[in-house]
Structures are given as C-alpha cells and as structure tokens.
Design an enzyme around this catalytic site. Structure first.
Site, PDB file in Angstrom:
ATOM      1  N   HIS A  85     -82.647  63.194  39.567  1.00  0.00           N
ATOM      2  CA  HIS A  85     -82.558  62.704  38.185  1.00  0.00           C
ATOM      3  C   HIS A  85     -82.125  61.239  38.176  1.00  0.00           C
ATOM      4  O   HIS A  85     -82.743  60.394  37.514  1.00  0.00           O
ATOM      5  CB  HIS A  85     -81.549  63.558  37.411  1.00  0.00           C
ATOM      6  CG  HIS A  85     -81.438  63.196  35.963  1.00  0.00           C
ATOM      7  ND1 HIS A  85     -82.223  63.747  34.987  1.00  0.00           N
ATOM      8  CD2 HIS A  85     -80.635  62.292  35.327  1.00  0.00           C
ATOM      9  CE1 HIS A  85     -81.911  63.218  33.808  1.00  0.00           C
ATOM     10  NE2 HIS A  85     -80.946  62.333  33.992  1.00  0.00           N
ATOM     11  N   GLU A  86     -81.083  60.946  38.931  1.00  0.00           N
ATOM     12  CA  GLU A  86     -80.547  59.564  38.895  1.00  0.00           C
ATOM     13  C   GLU A  86     -81.555  58.588  39.510  1.00  0.00           C
ATOM     14  O   GLU A  86     -81.721  57.479  39.022  1.00  0.00           O
ATOM     15  CB  GLU A  86     -79.213  59.504  39.632  1.00  0.00           C
ATOM     16  CG  GLU A  86     -78.167  60.528  39.178  1.00  0.00           C
ATOM     17  CD  GLU A  86     -78.000  60.654  37.668  1.00  0.00           C
ATOM     18  OE1 GLU A  86     -77.659  61.737  37.200  1.00  0.00           O
ATOM     19  OE2 GLU A  86     -78.236  59.670  36.943  1.00  0.00           O
ATOM     20  N   TYR A 108     -82.733  65.642  26.736  1.00  0.00           N
ATOM     21  CA  TYR A 108     -83.225  65.979  28.077  1.00  0.00           C
ATOM     22  C   TYR A 108     -84.287  67.063  27.995  1.00  0.00           C
ATOM     23  O   TYR A 108     -85.404  66.915  28.502  1.00  0.00           O
ATOM     24  CB  TYR A 108     -82.079  66.490  28.946  1.00  0.00           C
ATOM     25  CG  TYR A 108     -80.979  65.504  29.220  1.00  0.00           C
ATOM     26  CD1 TYR A 108     -80.033  65.209  28.259  1.00  0.00           C
ATOM     27  CD2 TYR A 108     -80.897  64.847  30.438  1.00  0.00           C
ATOM     28  CE1 TYR A 108     -79.028  64.292  28.499  1.00  0.00           C
ATOM     29  CE2 TYR A 108     -79.895  63.935  30.697  1.00  0.00           C
ATOM     30  CZ  TYR A 108     -78.970  63.662  29.717  1.00  0.00           C
ATOM     31  OH  TYR A 108     -77.966  62.748  29.960  1.00  0.00           O
ATOM     32  N   ASP A 151     -71.025  59.733  21.684  1.00  0.00           N
ATOM     33  CA  ASP A 151     -70.447  60.739  22.591  1.00  0.00           C
ATOM     34  C   ASP A 151     -70.452  62.120  21.951  1.00  0.00           C
ATOM     35  O   ASP A 151     -70.611  63.139  22.631  1.00  0.00           O
ATOM     36  CB  ASP A 151     -69.018  60.354  22.981  1.00  0.00           C
ATOM     37  CG  ASP A 151     -69.001  59.175  23.957  1.00  0.00           C
ATOM     38  OD1 ASP A 151     -68.115  58.331  23.853  1.00  0.00           O
ATOM     39  OD2 ASP A 151     -69.917  59.106  24.803  1.00  0.00           O
ATOM     40  N   GLU A 167     -76.716  56.611  36.308  1.00  0.00           N
ATOM     41  CA  GLU A 167     -77.775  55.864  36.974  1.00  0.00           C
ATOM     42  C   GLU A 167     -77.518  54.366  37.046  1.00  0.00           C
ATOM     43  O   GLU A 167     -78.418  53.560  36.817  1.00  0.00           O
ATOM     44  CB  GLU A 167     -79.094  56.143  36.260  1.00  0.00           C
ATOM     45  CG  GLU A 167     -79.150  55.682  34.788  1.00  0.00           C
ATOM     46  CD  GLU A 167     -78.680  56.706  33.779  1.00  0.00           C
ATOM     47  OE1 GLU A 167     -78.017  57.704  34.157  1.00  0.00           O
ATOM     48  OE2 GLU A 167     -78.967  56.514  32.577  1.00  0.00           O
ATOM     49  N   HIS A 177     -84.218  57.685  37.022  1.00  0.00           N
ATOM     50  CA  HIS A 177     -83.789  56.722  35.994  1.00  0.00           C
ATOM     51  C   HIS A 177     -84.085  55.277  36.396  1.00  0.00           C
ATOM     52  O   HIS A 177     -84.108  54.380  35.557  1.00  0.00           O
ATOM     53  CB  HIS A 177     -82.294  56.854  35.741  1.00  0.00           C
ATOM     54  CG  HIS A 177     -81.936  57.773  34.611  1.00  0.00           C
ATOM     55  ND1 HIS A 177     -82.475  57.668  33.356  1.00  0.00           N
ATOM     56  CD2 HIS A 177     -81.063  58.807  34.551  1.00  0.00           C
ATOM     57  CE1 HIS A 177     -81.967  58.606  32.568  1.00  0.00           C
ATOM     58  NE2 HIS A 177     -81.115  59.314  33.269  1.00  0.00           N
ATOM     59  N   GLU A 184     -84.193  60.067  28.706  1.00  0.00           N
ATOM     60  CA  GLU A 184     -83.855  61.316  29.402  1.00  0.00           C
ATOM     61  C   GLU A 184     -85.041  62.274  29.540  1.00  0.00           C
ATOM     62  O   GLU A 184     -85.187  62.934  30.579  1.00  0.00           O
ATOM     63  CB  GLU A 184     -82.690  62.006  28.694  1.00  0.00           C
ATOM     64  CG  GLU A 184     -81.408  61.190  28.704  1.00  0.00           C
ATOM     65  CD  GLU A 184     -80.927  60.812  30.109  1.00  0.00           C
ATOM     66  OE1 GLU A 184     -80.112  59.891  30.240  1.00  0.00           O
ATOM     67  OE2 GLU A 184     -81.381  61.441  31.098  1.00  0.00           O
TER      68      GLU A 184
HETATM   69  C1  LIG Z   1     -78.935  61.833  20.801  1.00  0.00           C
HETATM   70  C2  LIG Z   1     -77.817  61.329  21.652  1.00  0.00           C
HETATM   71  C3  LIG Z   1     -77.687  59.877  21.454  1.00  0.00           C
HETATM   72  C4  LIG Z   1     -76.981  59.124  22.252  1.00  0.00           C
HETATM   73  C5  LIG Z   1     -76.295  59.694  23.407  1.00  0.00           C
HETATM   74  C6  LIG Z   1     -76.297  58.702  24.546  1.00  0.00           C
HETATM   75  C7  LIG Z   1     -75.302  58.665  25.400  1.00  0.00           C
HETATM   76  C8  LIG Z   1     -74.142  59.579  25.183  1.00  0.00           C
HETATM   77  C9  LIG Z   1     -72.931  59.212  26.012  1.00  0.00           C
HETATM   78  O1  LIG Z   1     -71.986  60.232  25.845  1.00  0.00           O
HETATM   79  C10 LIG Z   1     -73.205  59.030  27.476  1.00  0.00           C
HETATM   80  C11 LIG Z   1     -73.843  59.950  28.204  1.00  0.00           C
HETATM   81  C12 LIG Z   1     -73.953  59.705  29.633  1.00  0.00           C
HETATM   82  C13 LIG Z   1     -74.639  60.578  30.425  1.00  0.00           C
HETATM   83  C14 LIG Z   1     -74.683  60.291  31.833  1.00  0.00           C
HETATM   84  C15 LIG Z   1     -75.312  61.084  32.689  1.00  0.00           C
HETATM   85  C16 LIG Z   1     -75.987  62.359  32.245  1.00  0.00           C
HETATM   86  O2  LIG Z   1     -77.348  62.349  32.663  1.00  0.00           O
HETATM   87  C17 LIG Z   1     -75.288  63.588  32.803  1.00  0.00           C
HETATM   88  C18 LIG Z   1     -75.722  64.840  32.070  1.00  0.00           C
HETATM   89  C19 LIG Z   1     -74.645  65.898  32.030  1.00  0.00           C
HETATM   90  C20 LIG Z   1     -74.176  66.261  33.443  1.00  0.00           C
HETATM   91  O3  LIG Z   1     -75.011  66.580  34.293  1.00  0.00           O
HETATM   92  O4  LIG Z   1     -72.962  66.154  33.698  1.00  0.00           O
HETATM   93 ZN   LIG Z   2     -80.170  61.020  32.680  1.00  0.00          ZN
END
Ligand SMILES: CC/C=C\C/C=C\C[C@@H](O)/C=C/C=C/C=C\[C@@H](O)CCCC(=O)O
Ligand SMILES: [Zn+2]
Length: 603
Positions: free
Chosen positions: A287-288, A375, A367, A271, A291, A310
């Site tokens: 979704h995006e 979510y 990560d 987003e 955000h 989320e």
């Molecule tokens: C409890 C988790 C705490 C922190 C995690 C926050 C970010 C994790 C990092 O790996 C980044 C994530 C980015 C996500 C981006 C977009 C998502 O909405 C996509 C979801 C999965 C998909 O549809 O491919």
């Molecule tokens: Zn998201």
C-alpha cells in the site's frame, strides 16, 4: 485547473503558491519544541499582491520578513480543528508572476498535533528520547506555518540540529551532516526534496536510529534492537518496487527507505516520500509503495477527494498482490475490503454523509472523518469499472495513463471522471449507465457489490457458519485441524466474519480458545479480532488482554475499537475509562483526542 477551495485550510492558495520551503530546525527535547525558521518561496498568482494568509496551529511566531524587510503579521482566532490563520502584510506590492521569499521565525508547541515526543522509557532501547511526526491530513501547520493544503506542491530543503548521539531523518534525500557550529554537542542533518510535494508529506523523525541496506535504493531504519529483524521482514521491498513500476510507471522519488516506528505510531503506515513510516504490526508495504504514484505523485486537490489517493492506491496494492501472488488473493482482499467498508458504514451510520465517497468537509475535522470508506468504497468503484470496461489489464491501463496525465499535479473527482470518459471514449454508453450520484454523493454502502471470486474465502465462511450454527452438543466436533487448513489472511477473514455475526455464546468462545489456542497468537490483525470476539461474548478474562493491546501499541485501527469494545461491556465501562485516563499522556495526541471522543469524554 478548475479553482476548488480547500475547506480544511485558511491559506490563500488563489493569491500565491508556495514553490519551495527552506527549513531550519533546532530540536529541543527538554522543552519538547522545534525552534524553527522557514523561508517560503512564493509565486504571485494575482495582479496586485501585498498580503497573504498561511495556516498555523499553536505556533509562537516571533518574526516575519519578506525579501529581508520586516512584515506585519497577525495570528487570527483559533478554529476548533483547523488551527489559526496567520495573516501577513508585505511592506511592498508585487504583481502576477513575481516571486517573494517570506521568512518566519517561530517555535512549535509541546502539544503540537503533528508531533509525538517519546521519553526513553517509551522506546525499545530505553536510553534516548524519540520524536516523530504525522502530518496527514492537516497537522503540518502545527510544525510549520505554511499553505497546508494538498492543492499546493513544493520542493523543500531542511537542516535539522539534534543532539549528536541521535539521528534525524526526513521525507527527502540525505544531503549529509555537519557538526553544529553553535554547539559541539549537536550535529546538523541536511535534506533535499527535489520533487514537488504537498505539505502533508513533510515528515521528521529523530532518535537512536540505525539502518541496514535492503536493496539498491532502499534502507530500513529503526532502533538498533529491531533493525536486523526489520531487514529480514522487508527483504522483498525491491521486488515490490519493480512490480509497482511495471504497473504504474517509473518511481520518481529516487530513494525508498523504510522506518519501523515505535508501537505508538497511530497508523499502519504513512507514505512519506523517500521514507515510508511503518508500524511493527504491518508486514506488507504494498500500500505504502503504491502511494508513490497515487497520492504522492498524483494528489487529491483537497481532502474531499481523498478517495482518489486511497482508492487508486488500494487498487494498485491489490494489483501487486495479483502479480506477486495470485488473482485469487486479489479477489480475497476485495472481499475483506468490502467487510471493512461495512464496518465503517456501521460505525458512522448508513445515513451519515461522511460515508459519501466525496464528503463535504466544511467544518469537519479530517481526523474525525477518516475511515475505510475512501479506501474500500473507492476500491469497489474502481473494481466495478474494471468489470464493466474489460478486466484488470484494460483498467490498469487507464490507471497508468491517469497517473501520467496528472503526475506532479493535483486532481478532483470531476477531473478524474472527465478523463475516465475521455480514455474510454468508445465505451461512453457503458459509463453513462453507472449511477455516479449513488457511488459518489450518497451515504451508505456502495450501490453495487462487485462479484468477487470466493475460492479463498469459502473455507472461512464455512468455518464461521459452523461456529455460528453450533449447539452445545456440537462443540466437541471442533479441533485444531479446522484452522491448520487456513493461512494467516484466511484466519483473519474467518474472525472478521464472526465479528459480523451476533456475539458467540461464552461456551463457544472458551471452546475456540481450547482447540485453537488463539490467546497465544501474536499476529496483531488476528489478536485484535480475537479479543473483540471474546469481549463481545463477555469473557471477563479477555478484558485486561484487550486493554493491554489497546495501550501497548497505538495504531488507531486497533486501539479505538478495543477501547470501545470494553467500554460497551457495561460491567467494564469504568475500567475502559480509567485505563484510558491513566494512559492518555503516553498516547499520540490524535489518538488521545479520538479515543476520548469514542468514550464520550469531554475536554
Ligand atoms: C474522507 C476523509 C477525509 C480526509 C481524511 C484524510 C486524512 C485523515 C487523517 O486522519 C490522516 C490519515 C492518515 C492515514 C495514514 C495511513 C493510512 O493509510 C493507514 C490506514 C489505517 C491503518 O492501516 O492503520
Ligand atoms: Zn493510504
């Protein structure tokens, strides 16, 4: 605002706050580095201020100055996932309320975890290199020395020098371009982001990009070979933006562009303000778009409160589906989301604290913590509250008010809950009956399963149970008509249900292919689940197809489970390991790190 530390950042956010970044980048594709100069405008928050700590990761720091005077600096010990603290000592002392501009000249590493550098052969056009970033959650520090915490919000201005045959885009408004005065073969693109935002939303992309207008405030960007198809795919963008505005309030970011990413992008979408990144496998951008309010305008204080970003975004996303399609579709998506939550809980283990809605992230790599829990357990909580407090219109009224109250700021779960009780002050007796500790601070599935309407799901459940209960002699009863009655989301749900059952016998899966022809389905969500069903049934011909999908695109939602599925088919564990090792260099750095962990490869 209650002081809440950020376990994922070294930066001293209590001592000073970044108000603006001024970025100058020279993109060097030969060395795969960004040569950078950043000027941070900092507001002093304490009475006596003469030192600060920023986040950095694998950066070469050449020079630091403060208000034009040389400043001492030291890069601290590198942490296993948070990078290195950059300690800066100012040549003078400041006091609360004053501002200082700290300038840092530096260079990124070719292995910067925020960046993926693609060779021309990895692009569609095959002629030019490509660079894109993914900063969420804690990778901006590998691109910029900064306060890399979502508790800090700042505006930014950037000037990016690239080879003149390429285009640069950022998560900001365009401010024109000029020839690079120092090199006639290069051009400088300028960007301005006037809305304060957290560092994880800084984004850059450089490639042979073209665009098409798809609305009064939207363009879609991609390599030229895909841009007309992308313009068609995303023609509903303005309608969706208007629907989101009717639910959540005005869109404050001005432009809403889309960038269709190369297949290696590790997520379905990101987003980034003014420029949402989407992979080709994503066809719905609700979704995006959502955000733009929850996450980008109202932001989690730190990553332990990621569910606020989320969970609310999924709630608005599904409200858009209700407005644009039907309540039945919203209910159906809720059922699918519950299954996604179940899969994440099964993957982590029902006692793993990372399945808490509000996990403790001290010494945890964000990560590795990432899953569907914020979510879908987040959505389930909000939907449960909707059921208790008066239905969708009533609860969406709260969400809109919550956005207005916390807009341009950051929020913690406690602050969200306090406002919930304030907003529903005449329903506190209902709210006090909610088991908040079970919902927020207990691992495993949500304590209450919402009562979703199953109108759209019944056909999926019935077909799934027919296959699960079928004996060899029943296989002749299946025909192509079975799936002609299902739309694409229902076909996906049917396969998701099968993945929750014991593996089907090989005879059943071969019959399914014979009557439904699923090997020829291109839809990534369908193909991903179909190949997992086949590999679980130990259909050996499916193994190369699964590894092909795992490596031809890099969305971790697909790549990680496909590699794991083949790895768990013992006869092909080595095939999974060797395929990963052969492709590791072409994968996004975070994807490569996480798949290596999944396959138990060290180093
Ligand atoms: C409890 C988790 C705490 C922190 C995690 C926050 C970010 C994790 C990092 O790996 C980044 C994530 C980015 C996500 C981006 C977009 C998502 O909405 C996509 C979801 C999965 C998909 O549809 O491919
Ligand atoms: Zn998201």
């Amino acid at each position: 605002m209650t002081p809440v530390s950020d376990p994922s950042s070294f930066s001293t956010v209590s001592k000073c706050a970044t108000k603006h970044l001024n970025l100058i980048y020279h993109v060097d594709f030969d060395k795969r580095v960004l040569k950078g100069k950043v000027a941070l405008t900092l507001e002093v928050l304490e009475d006596k201020f003469s030192s600060l700590t920023l986040d950095s990761k694998d950066l070469k720091i050449f020079k630091v100055s403060a208000n034009g005077q040389a400043a001492q600096f030291e890069v601290g010990t590198k942490h296993k996932s948070k990078g290195s603290p950059l300690e800066i000592t100012l040549p003078f002392e400041l006091s609360r309320g004053q501002h200082v501009i700290v300038e840092i000249e530096y260079e990124t590493s070719p292995s910067a975890t925020a960046l993926q550098w693609l060779t021309p052969t990895q692009t569609v056009g095959k002629k030019h290199p490509y660079l894109f970033s993914q900063c969420q959650a804690t990778h901006c520090r590998s691109m910029i020395p900064c306060q890399d915490s979502p508790s800090v919000k700042h505006t930014y201005y950037a000037q990016v020098s690239v080879p003149k045959e390429l285009v640069a885009l950022m998560s900001a408004l365009h401010d024109g371009q000029v020839p690079d005065p120092s090199d006639s073969s290069r051009v400088i693109y300028r960007f301005r982001q006037p809305v304060p935002m957290p560092s994880y939303l800084i984004a850059i992309v450089v490639g042979a990009l073209e665009s098409r207008e798809i609305g009064p405030r939207s363009r879609v960007w991609s390599e030229k070979e895909n841009v007309d198809e992308a313009a068609f795919e995303f023609s509903e963008t303005e309608t969706m933006l208007k629907t989101a505005e009717s639910l959540a309030g005005p869109y404050v970011w001005g432009q809403y562009d889309l960038l269709v990413m190369p297949p290696s992008f590790p997520y379905g979408g990101m987003e980034n303000p003014c420029l949402t990144f989407v992979t080709p496998t994503v066809l719905v951008i609700a979704h995006e778009i959502s955000h733009s309010w929850t996450g980008n305008l109202v932001t989690n204080r730190n990553w332990e409160h990621f569910w606020l970003n989320e969970g609310h975004t999924v709630y608005i996303e599904r409200m858009i589906a209700r407005c644009m399609e039907s309540e039945h579709l919203r209910q159906f998506k809720g059922i699918g989301g519950w299954k996604e939550l179940q899969e994440s809980v099964n993957q982590f283990g029902a006692n793993n604290v990372l399945t808490n809605l509000v996990p403790n992230l001290h010494e945890v790599d964000t990560d590795e913590a990432f899953s569907s829990v914020p979510y879908e357990k987040g959505f389930a909580l909000l939907y449960h509250l909707e059921e208790l407090l008066g239905g969708p219109e009533v609860f969406m009224g709260f969400v809109k008010s919550y956005i207005q109250l916390f807009a341009y700021g950051t929020v913690t779960t406690e602050e969200w809950k306090n406002y919930l009780f304030t907003y529903f002050k005449d329903k506190v007796d209902i709210l006090n009956k909610v088991d908040w500790n079970a919902w927020m601070h207990t691992p495993g599935m949500a304590p209450v399963k919402p009562k979703y309407d199953t109108t759209m799901a019944d056909a999926c459940t019935a077909l799934c149970q027919r296959w699960v209960k079928a004996k060899e002699e029943d296989l002749a009863s299946f025909t192509e008509e079975d799936v002609k009655k299902l739309n694409s989301p229902q076909l996906i749900e049917f396969m998701a249900l099968l993945l929750q059952e014991e593996p089907l016998p090989l005879s059943h899966v071969k019959k399914m292919q014979e009557v439904y022809q699923l090997n020829s389905v291109k839809n990534a969500e369908v193909r991903f689940r179909w190949l997992r069903i086949c590999v679980r049934a130990h259909w050996e011909e499916a193994v190369p197809l699964a590894l092909k999908m795992a490596t031809e695109q890099g969305r971790m939602k697909f790549t990680r489970p496909l590699f794991k599925e083949v790895y768990n088919f013992s006869k092909y564990s080595d095939k999974a390991l060797n395929t990963f090792k052969e492709n590791r260099g072409a994968l996004h750095p975070v994807t490569a790190m996480l798949v290596a962990k999944d396959l138990k490869i060290n180093g």
